[in-house]
Design a protein around this motif. Structure first.
Motif, short mmCIF file in Angstrom:
data_model
loop_
_atom_site.label_atom_id
_atom_site.label_comp_id
_atom_site.label_asym_id
_atom_site.label_seq_id
_atom_site.Cartn_x
_atom_site.Cartn_y
_atom_site.Cartn_z
N LYS A 357 -6.43 -2.56 -28.80
CA LYS A 357 -5.29 -3.46 -28.87
C LYS A 357 -5.10 -3.93 -30.32
O LYS A 357 -6.07 -4.08 -31.07
N ARG A 364 3.19 1.11 -26.55
CA ARG A 364 1.93 1.38 -25.87
C ARG A 364 1.93 2.81 -25.33
O ARG A 364 2.98 3.41 -25.14
N ASP A 391 -2.56 0.41 -27.75
CA ASP A 391 -1.44 -0.13 -28.52
C ASP A 391 -1.16 0.76 -29.73
O ASP A 391 -2.07 1.38 -30.29
N GLN A 458 8.50 -7.91 -32.54
CA GLN A 458 8.05 -8.05 -31.15
C GLN A 458 9.03 -8.89 -30.33
O GLN A 458 9.35 -8.56 -29.18
N LYS A 462 10.96 -7.48 -27.09
CA LYS A 462 10.83 -8.11 -25.77
C LYS A 462 12.20 -8.52 -25.24
O LYS A 462 12.47 -8.42 -24.04
N ASP A 467 7.92 -3.26 -23.16
CA ASP A 467 6.67 -3.74 -22.60
C ASP A 467 5.63 -3.80 -23.71
O ASP A 467 5.18 -2.79 -24.23
N ARG A 469 2.71 -5.76 -23.31
CA ARG A 469 1.62 -6.40 -22.56
C ARG A 469 1.79 -7.91 -22.64
O ARG A 469 2.84 -8.44 -22.32
N ASP A 470 0.74 -8.65 -23.07
CA ASP A 470 0.78 -10.11 -23.02
C ASP A 470 1.04 -10.73 -24.38
O ASP A 470 0.77 -11.93 -24.60
N VAL A 471 1.58 -9.95 -25.33
CA VAL A 471 1.86 -10.49 -26.64
C VAL A 471 2.96 -11.55 -26.52
O VAL A 471 4.01 -11.32 -25.93
N ILE A 472 2.73 -12.72 -27.09
CA ILE A 472 3.71 -13.80 -27.11
C ILE A 472 4.33 -13.83 -28.50
O ILE A 472 3.63 -14.11 -29.49
#
Length: 474
Positions: A357, A364, A391, A458, A462, A467, A469-472
């Motif tokens: 990651k 991804r 990633d 990012q 988004k 997609d 994953r959980d990247v904010i």
């Protein structure tokens, strides 16, 4: 007559200087209309950029339509269970109960293709691949670009770059003479890294030990296939056909009889959206390079003669093929590997196999390390951990030492081993969309792409449905 021989003692001549017509000015120029280029153009347009896409052929789709690379492979995490035999032995089965990890423009294209009657939606029955019709894809791609407001120029081969006060310019050879398209940011989606290399970017070719690349393959479509007869053969000979490839007993018999002489050890083919049709991926030409005109010429000649052998073999030896025939071969041979541009980060095989990651993730992947032997028979397959994905960082899209250019698709920065995974269509389209978003943000701020914050890229991805994953995004 044999292919034109390479000169033993090449001589150089000086060409006269020339002028070119400025065809367009844009925020973002995408060079190459394959999956990565389509993803890049759509991503940049949604990010608010004025986009021009230039393509060397008279249609869009890249290897998906030019070389008939079909189907699109799974973009889902791998199942922890053993592989399941697919529908009549024609569908891959090592994916299917995991999670999809590529979304955004890739899913938009699939949904539109399905709506246009040009693809089968991924499901457990297809092994989560996407069987598609390349002719439908050509028009679907045009529709999507039109709706996004992307201008495009076909029959335009990128041959060089020029420095312009407003940004970068790319030279295209056309029937109207040389043309230049200028842009604040350029995305190299040529597959071969042509633009980045012309701009002075460093690159690698082939594996580290000897520089050899994965072989080329001419794919072709066959119709008149009788599925029940083949399914009966698979049921009676399960040891000879696993998932999408095999026929080792029949290949051995034809080879012993002098009717088949191929560098590949087995047969590989896939179902398409049409009953009675198959896409065949069984030719192999080793020790040739897709950025060499002599090698490409030789590969075309060798692969088409291999195709003739394979068609004859299938019709004579394989149940279900007695009445089949080849209806279409690729416009050009499929090239797996050429230049890999050296970027700010080089993705490695270990990154793939450990599902690594990165904080600056922009795409991804889950496709395995899949190396067709550069020297002969055999294919090395090593999977990403079950239920996981790796990633791709933004730094892989930024060529070292070159400003104003972004990478997309199979020419992004990675090793020979990593390239064998990220080269497939879903991942290529995802890196294209990311390059498009980054290029648009750069153009809007008047800065180089490498100065754009990964968090800003990012956030835009988004917003576009990608997609990550959980990247904010901050």
């Amino acid at each position: 007559m044999p292919p034109l021989a390479r000169p033993c003692k090449p001589r150089a001549i000086t060409l006269p200087p020339r002028t070119a017509t400025v065809a367009a000015d844009a925020d973002v120029l995408v060079v190459g209309g394959g999956p990565s280029g389509i993803g890049a153009a759509l991503g940049a347009a949604e990010a608010g950029a004025d986009v021009v896409l230039a393509e060397r052929y008279g249609f869009l789709g890249g290897n998906a339509t030019v070389a008939l690379v079909m189907p699109w492979m799974s973009f889902h995490t791998r199942r922890p269970q053993p592989p399941r035999l697919g529908d009549a032995g024609l569908m891959p089965s090592d994916h299917g109960e995991g999670e999809p990890i590529v979304a955004g423009k890739h899913l938009d294209v699939i949904r539109r293709l399905v709506a246009d009657g040009g693809a089968v939606a991924p499901s457990l029955a297809t092994g989560y691949t996407v069987p598609f019709d390349p002719e439908v894809f050509k028009t679907t791609a045009l529709d999507l670009l039109d709706e996004a407001g992307v201008d495009y120029l076909l029959h335009a081969f990128a041959s060089g770059v020029v420095d312009e006060p407003m940004g970068s310019g790319v030279v295209f050879e056309t029937k109207s003479g040389p043309l230049v398209i200028r842009a604040k940011a350029v995305i190299d989606a040529t597959g071969d890294g042509d633009v980045a290399a012309a701009a002075g970017a460093s690159f690698e070719v082939g594996r580290g030990t000897d520089g050899l690349v994965q072989p080329m393959t001419l794919m072709f479509r066959m119709v008149g296939f009788h599925r029940p007869d083949f399914a009966a053969y698979v049921a009676d000979h399960p040891e000879q056909w696993r998932s999408v490839h095999g026929l080792w007993d029949l290949v051995a018999a034809a080879t012993a009889a002098g009717e088949l002489e191929l560098p590949r050890e087995d047969m590989l083919f896939f179902a398409t959206p049409h009953e009675g049709e198959l896409a065949v991926n069984s030719t192999r030409v080793n020790k040739v390079l897709g950025i060499d005109a002599w090698d490409l010429t030789l590969a075309e000649a060798v692969s088409r003669r291999q195709m003739r052998q394979i068609v004859s073999f299938l019709r004579r030896y394989v149940p279900g093929f007695a009445d089949s025939y080849a209806i279409q071969s690729g416009v050009g041979i499929g090239v797996r590997e050429t230049r890999r541009i050296i970027g700010e980060y080089q993705l490695t095989g270990d990154d793939i196999l450990s599902a690594r990651k990165f904080d600056d993730v922009i795409a991804r992947g889950t496709y395995p390390v899949d190396i067709h032997n550069p020297e002969g028979k055999g294919t090395l397959l090593r999977s990403v951990p079950a239920g996981d994905a790796y990633d791709i960082p933004l730094r892989c899209l930024l060529p070292q030492g070159v400003d104003g250019v972004l990478l997309a698709g199979r020419c992004i920065s990675g090793t020979h081993e990593a390239h064998s995974s990220y080269r497939v269509t879903p991942t290529a389209m995802a890196t294209g969309q990311a390059a498009g978003a980054c290029a648009a943000l750069a153009a809007q701020t008047g800065n180089s792409p490498r100065s754009v914050s990964p968090r800003a890229v990012q956030a835009d991805l988004k917003r576009q449905g990608a997609d990550l994953r959980d990247v904010i995004a901050a």
